[in-house]
Design a protein around this motif. Structure first.
Motif, PDB file in Angstrom:
ATOM      1  N   HIS A  87       0.847  -1.191   0.000  1.00 36.84           N
ATOM      2  CA  HIS A  87       0.000   0.000   0.000  1.00 36.84           C
ATOM      3  C   HIS A  87       0.884   1.243   0.000  1.00 36.84           C
ATOM      4  CE1 HIS A  87      -3.545  -2.413   1.239  1.00 36.84           C
ATOM      5  NE2 HIS A  87      -2.645  -3.093   1.931  1.00 36.84           N
ATOM      6  N   ALA A  88       0.447   2.225  -0.755  1.00 40.16           N
ATOM      7  CA  ALA A  88       1.080   3.538  -0.701  1.00 40.16           C
ATOM      8  C   ALA A  88       0.444   4.363   0.411  1.00 40.16           C
ATOM      9  CB  ALA A  88       0.938   4.248  -2.041  1.00 40.16           C
ATOM     10  N   GLU A  89       1.068   5.505   0.714  1.00 44.68           N
ATOM     11  CA  GLU A  89       0.517   6.424   1.707  1.00 44.68           C
ATOM     12  C   GLU A  89      -0.417   7.411   1.015  1.00 44.68           C
ATOM     13  OE1 GLU A  89       1.115   5.831   4.972  1.00 44.68           O
ATOM     14  OE2 GLU A  89       2.090   4.091   4.048  1.00 44.68           O
ATOM     15  N   TYR A  90      -1.483   7.756   1.705  1.00 40.33           N
ATOM     16  CA  TYR A  90      -2.559   8.539   1.100  1.00 40.33           C
ATOM     17  C   TYR A  90      -2.621   9.960   1.655  1.00 40.33           C
ATOM     18  CZ  TYR A  90      -4.109   4.024  -0.635  1.00 40.33           C
ATOM     19  OH  TYR A  90      -4.173   2.798  -1.256  1.00 40.33           O
ATOM     20  N   GLY A  95       0.319  13.845  -6.993  1.00 32.61           N
ATOM     21  CA  GLY A  95       1.252  12.761  -7.241  1.00 32.61           C
ATOM     22  C   GLY A  95       0.678  11.417  -6.843  1.00 32.61           C
ATOM     23  N   PRO A  96       1.444  10.357  -7.081  1.00 31.34           N
ATOM     24  CA  PRO A  96       0.955   8.991  -6.860  1.00 31.34           C
ATOM     25  C   PRO A  96       1.149   8.486  -5.440  1.00 31.34           C
ATOM     26  CG  PRO A  96       3.113   8.915  -7.868  1.00 31.34           C
ATOM     27  CD  PRO A  96       2.765  10.369  -7.751  1.00 31.34           C
ATOM     28  N   GLY A  97       1.430   9.396  -4.483  1.00 30.31           N
ATOM     29  CA  GLY A  97       1.696   8.942  -3.138  1.00 30.31           C
ATOM     30  C   GLY A  97       3.127   8.446  -2.996  1.00 30.31           C
ATOM     31  N   TRP A  98       3.400   7.817  -1.862  1.00 29.86           N
ATOM     32  CA  TRP A  98       4.760   7.356  -1.601  1.00 29.86           C
ATOM     33  C   TRP A  98       4.678   6.099  -0.762  1.00 29.86           C
ATOM     34  CZ3 TRP A  98       6.805   7.751   3.592  1.00 29.86           C
ATOM     35  CH2 TRP A  98       5.907   8.325   4.496  1.00 29.86           C
ATOM     36  N   ILE A  99       5.742   5.311  -0.783  1.00 28.14           N
ATOM     37  CA  ILE A  99       5.801   4.090   0.006  1.00 28.14           C
ATOM     38  C   ILE A  99       6.584   4.368   1.291  1.00 28.14           C
ATOM     39  CG2 ILE A  99       6.637   1.722   0.118  1.00 28.14           C
ATOM     40  CD1 ILE A  99       4.391   1.928  -1.807  1.00 28.14           C
ATOM     41  N   ASP A 100       5.967   4.100   2.417  1.00 30.01           N
ATOM     42  CA  ASP A 100       6.657   4.193   3.696  1.00 30.01           C
ATOM     43  C   ASP A 100       7.328   2.840   3.947  1.00 30.01           C
ATOM     44  OD1 ASP A 100       7.565   4.485   6.254  1.00 30.01           O
ATOM     45  OD2 ASP A 100       5.684   5.274   7.069  1.00 30.01           O
ATOM     46  N   THR A 121       3.470 -11.010  -2.757  1.00 29.95           N
ATOM     47  CA  THR A 121       2.856  -9.709  -2.508  1.00 29.95           C
ATOM     48  C   THR A 121       2.010  -9.288  -3.696  1.00 29.95           C
ATOM     49  OG1 THR A 121       3.256  -7.440  -1.744  1.00 29.95           O
ATOM     50  CG2 THR A 121       4.760  -8.310  -3.396  1.00 29.95           C
ATOM     51  N   VAL A 122       0.841  -8.765  -3.398  1.00 28.48           N
ATOM     52  CA  VAL A 122      -0.050  -8.271  -4.438  1.00 28.48           C
ATOM     53  C   VAL A 122       0.345  -6.841  -4.786  1.00 28.48           C
ATOM     54  CG1 VAL A 122      -2.431  -7.792  -5.076  1.00 28.48           C
ATOM     55  CG2 VAL A 122      -1.916  -9.716  -3.567  1.00 28.48           C
ATOM     56  N   LEU A 123       0.647  -6.619  -6.050  1.00 24.05           N
ATOM     57  CA  LEU A 123       0.806  -5.255  -6.569  1.00 24.05           C
ATOM     58  C   LEU A 123      -0.565  -4.837  -7.074  1.00 24.05           C
ATOM     59  CD1 LEU A 123       4.198  -5.697  -8.476  1.00 24.05           C
ATOM     60  CD2 LEU A 123       3.827  -4.866  -6.144  1.00 24.05           C
ATOM     61  N   GLY A 124      -1.350  -4.288  -6.169  1.00 26.43           N
ATOM     62  CA  GLY A 124      -2.723  -3.934  -6.501  1.00 26.43           C
ATOM     63  C   GLY A 124      -2.900  -2.448  -6.705  1.00 26.43           C
ATOM     64  N   SER A 125      -4.153  -2.040  -6.775  1.00 20.63           N
ATOM     65  CA  SER A 125      -4.445  -0.622  -6.988  1.00 20.63           C
ATOM     66  C   SER A 125      -3.909   0.223  -5.848  1.00 20.63           C
ATOM     67  CB  SER A 125      -5.953  -0.428  -7.122  1.00 20.63           C
ATOM     68  OG  SER A 125      -6.626  -0.914  -5.969  1.00 20.63           O
ATOM     69  N   GLY A 126      -3.700  -0.376  -4.664  1.00 25.00           N
ATOM     70  CA  GLY A 126      -3.248   0.376  -3.515  1.00 25.00           C
ATOM     71  C   GLY A 126      -1.814   0.865  -3.591  1.00 25.00           C
ATOM     72  N   ILE A 127      -1.019   0.404  -4.558  1.00 33.48           N
ATOM     73  CA  ILE A 127       0.372   0.874  -4.606  1.00 33.48           C
ATOM     74  C   ILE A 127       0.471   2.289  -5.148  1.00 33.48           C
ATOM     75  CG2 ILE A 127       1.251  -1.477  -4.832  1.00 33.48           C
ATOM     76  CD1 ILE A 127       1.968  -0.829  -7.745  1.00 33.48           C
ATOM     77  N   LEU A 128      -0.628   2.823  -5.703  1.00 35.78           N
ATOM     78  CA  LEU A 128      -0.686   4.229  -6.103  1.00 35.78           C
ATOM     79  C   LEU A 128      -1.780   4.904  -5.293  1.00 35.78           C
ATOM     80  CD1 LEU A 128      -0.449   3.994 -10.007  1.00 35.78           C
ATOM     81  CD2 LEU A 128       1.394   4.376  -8.365  1.00 35.78           C
ATOM     82  N   ALA A 129      -1.435   5.959  -4.587  1.00 32.09           N
ATOM     83  CA  ALA A 129      -2.427   6.670  -3.792  1.00 32.09           C
ATOM     84  C   ALA A 129      -3.380   7.434  -4.707  1.00 32.09           C
ATOM     85  CB  ALA A 129      -1.731   7.633  -2.836  1.00 32.09           C
TER      86      ALA A 129
END
Length: 593
Positions: A87-90, A95-100, A121-129
């Motif tokens: 999941h990315a941060e929202y 921008g597309p968010g960031w990964i913590d 690991t699922v690379l789902g819609s959540g990897i872009l905020a």
């Protein structure tokens, strides 16, 4: 998982499967038995959700106690693979968010390897905020440029490069999107107009993700599909969607250039089918489509499951299974054994999921366990209570030596007492209690090794279940007997007796429950621990057929035991015996809670 709309569609469609005959398959190469342990996966809790959930012990970091408790249970269960999602941060726009990375580093670099767990690991819609609407998931279907890409897919590939570039082989496999053929988020974001990623866009994205992953971590496997089983009266829409992906320009170009498709396996989510045979049937349909396009990559079932609601809590620690629990356990056993035996093209099966989770309407009961003190959200620690019978079945298949009833070898430790009669041990406080309170005559042989139940260490014996209460360490209450008498009495109830006007010799009335204990039963109760050991009487004396030998005896139930009068042993130490309630409990599927 998909939401209610798809549930309604699939429940209707399952009637089409009830009479489905399994197609005859050509003989397949036998599996390597050594691959059996790798067959077992589980869907677990994403570490992203467990950040700062225990600020007292783990301020502004992941809750390590929770995640390690869960990982230890999954490893003991026998799972070799765990499926989580990134999941990315929202909280940052535009921008597309960031990964913590702090939310994932410890889990991937330390925890999973320590327990020998491989991570999908699922690379789902959540990897872009999506606080920036230009990165909403619905934008994935925007018209592509001449290269087949659009703004969203380019950002998705860049984010994939970040994730795989950081973790490399710590990600044993990545899965490209979740249920892209019938996606609930797309349905919501488009107001019910669109439910699938356009196949030609998915084909281009699959090529880009595959090449990106392999450039940064050649050993990481790329799993495509995540197809939600989606059968309707007019046909298999999930297979029609996949066929369109096969036919997409990018997928065809990649195969022409490399001789293969841009994935290492295809995945399927076969939900809401009536039985394991129907799961096998849809797997075979998928395999037939693969082979028609010259695709011999394996199939992974990255989600399969059946919900089950456990019964209400009981102080006995033994809970009779509910009908839905028995159905879940049977389905799990059938799926794993049938797919292993008859579908060698299936390489992994991930059960959805390890734990029940809370929703706005109550529990989503897909898990093998519930978590102690979690309510509708998770507690500070992932302590299973209760385990469901399906947990036991999974462990019996995947790691039978870890089941507490499995015999163990004689330990080379003089502090441990070994019983070759049952293949189990006694040690520590349990050994002291057993030896000081009657031993074999009182409790019988140990039938399990100690195991954790509801956050407490317990061990079953023929006539009792010992529980360790560390809060009373050093006192007579350090070890207590479970309320197996209440469990064994079940739904039977007896009206309390009014206080007698006068008690005879050798009689005692218990106003707390309204029953009289007399004669040999009272002598045994008083001379062998009384209230602390046996609890209060919860029945009068009555005649009952003993499930152990099918003979009828006079019995009386107490909270923690069943007293049985054996007239053939009148006048000896064995005139009163405790019922084999531990043995009786282990004959059910409700003891391993």
């Amino acid at each position: 998982m998909f939401a209610t709309r798809w549930l309604r569609l699939l429940l209707v469609s399952t009637t089409l499967l009830s009479g489905l005959a399994l197609p005859v398959q050509p003989a397949a190469a036998a599996r390597d038995p050594a691959s059996w342990p790798e067959f077992f996966g589980i869907v677990g809790r994403d570490p992203w959700y467990e950040f700062n959930t225990d600020p007292e012990r783990y301020p502004v970091e992941v809750n390590r106690a929770f995640l390690e408790s869960m990982m230890a249970e999954m490893a003991a269960l026998g799972a070799r693979w765990v499926r989580i999602e990134f999941h990315a941060e929202y909280d940052r726009a535009p921008g597309p968010g960031w990964i913590d990375w702090d939310k994932h580093d410890w889990y991937l670099w330390d925890l999973a390897p320590r327990y020998g767990m491989k991570v999908l690991t699922v690379l789902g819609s959540g990897i872009l905020a999506d606080v920036d609407p230009t990165y909403a998931f619905s934008r994935i279907n925007e018209p592509p440029d001449r290269e087949g890409r659009n703004h969203y897919t380019r950002a998705f590939v860049e984010r994939t490069a970040e994730i795989v570039g950081r973790y490399g082989a710590a990600l044993a496999a990545v899965e490209l999107l979740n249920e892209p053929n019938a996606n609930e988020l797309l349905w919501e974001e488009t107001g019910g107009r669109v439910h699938a990623v356009r196949p030609e866009i998915y084909g281009r994205l699959a090529v880009d993700v595959y090449e990106t992953v392999k450039q940064r971590s050649p050993s990481t496997r790329v799993i495509a599909g995540s197809l939600l089983f989606d059968r309707h009266a007019d046909g298999d829409r999930h297979l029609a969607w996949l066929e369109a992906v096969y036919q997409s320009p990018a997928a065809q170009d990649y195969r022409n250039r490399t001789g293969r498709y841009p994935w290492d396996a295809l995945s399927l989510h076969p939900y809401f089918l009536p039985d394991a045979g129907s799961v096998l049937a849809v797997v075979r349909e998928l395999r037939a489509l693969q082979l028609a396009y010259g695709d011999t990559t394996p199939i992974w079932l990255t989600e399969v499951g059946l919900p089950a609601d456990p019964p209400a809590w009981s102080p006995a620690g033994v809970l009779q299974p509910t009908a839905s629990e028995l159905a879940q356990a049977a389905f799990l056993r059938q799926v794993y054994t049938l797919i292993w035996e008859q579908a060698p093209e299936v390489e992994r099966v991930f059960w959805f999921k390890f734990e029940d989770f809370g929703t706005s309407h109550g529990y989503a009961s897909w898990g093998l366990v519930r978590l102690l003190d979690s309510g509708m959200v998770y507690g500070r620690e992932a302590i299973p209570w209760p385990r469901k019978p399906a947990f036991l079945v999974y462990q019996q298949l995947a790691r039978p030596e870890a089941v507490p009833t499995s015999r163990v070898p004689r330990p080379d430790d003089p502090a441990v007492r070994y019983f070759p009669q049952t293949g189990h041990t006694l040690r520590g406080p349990f050994r002291r209690y057993w030896e000081q309170n009657g031993g074999l005559a009182a409790f019988g042989y140990p039938l399990t090794e100690p195991f954790w139940s509801g956050g407490r260490l317990v061990q079953f014996f023929e006539r009792a279940r010992f529980e360790y209460w560390p809060e009373y360490r050093g006192t007579p209450s350090e070890v207590q007997l479970a309320h197996l008498g209440r469990w064994a009495l079940g739904d039977r109830s007896f009206a309390p007796e009014p206080p007698p006007e006068r008690l005879g010799p050798g009689e005692r009335y218990f106003p707390e429950t309204g029953f009289v204990v007399r004669g040999a039963f009272l002598r045994y109760w008083e001379q062998n621990g009384g209230l602390a050991r046996f609890g209060l009487p919860i029945s009068p004396e009555f005649r009952e057929v003993n499930p152990a030998d099918r003979k009828e005896y006079t019995v009386q139930y107490f909270e923690r035991a069943r007293f049985e009068w054996h007239p053939e042993a009148r006048g000896t130490l064995y005139e009163v015996q405790l019922g084999l309630l531990g043995t009786q409990a282990l004959a059910t599927l409700g003891w391993y809670r």
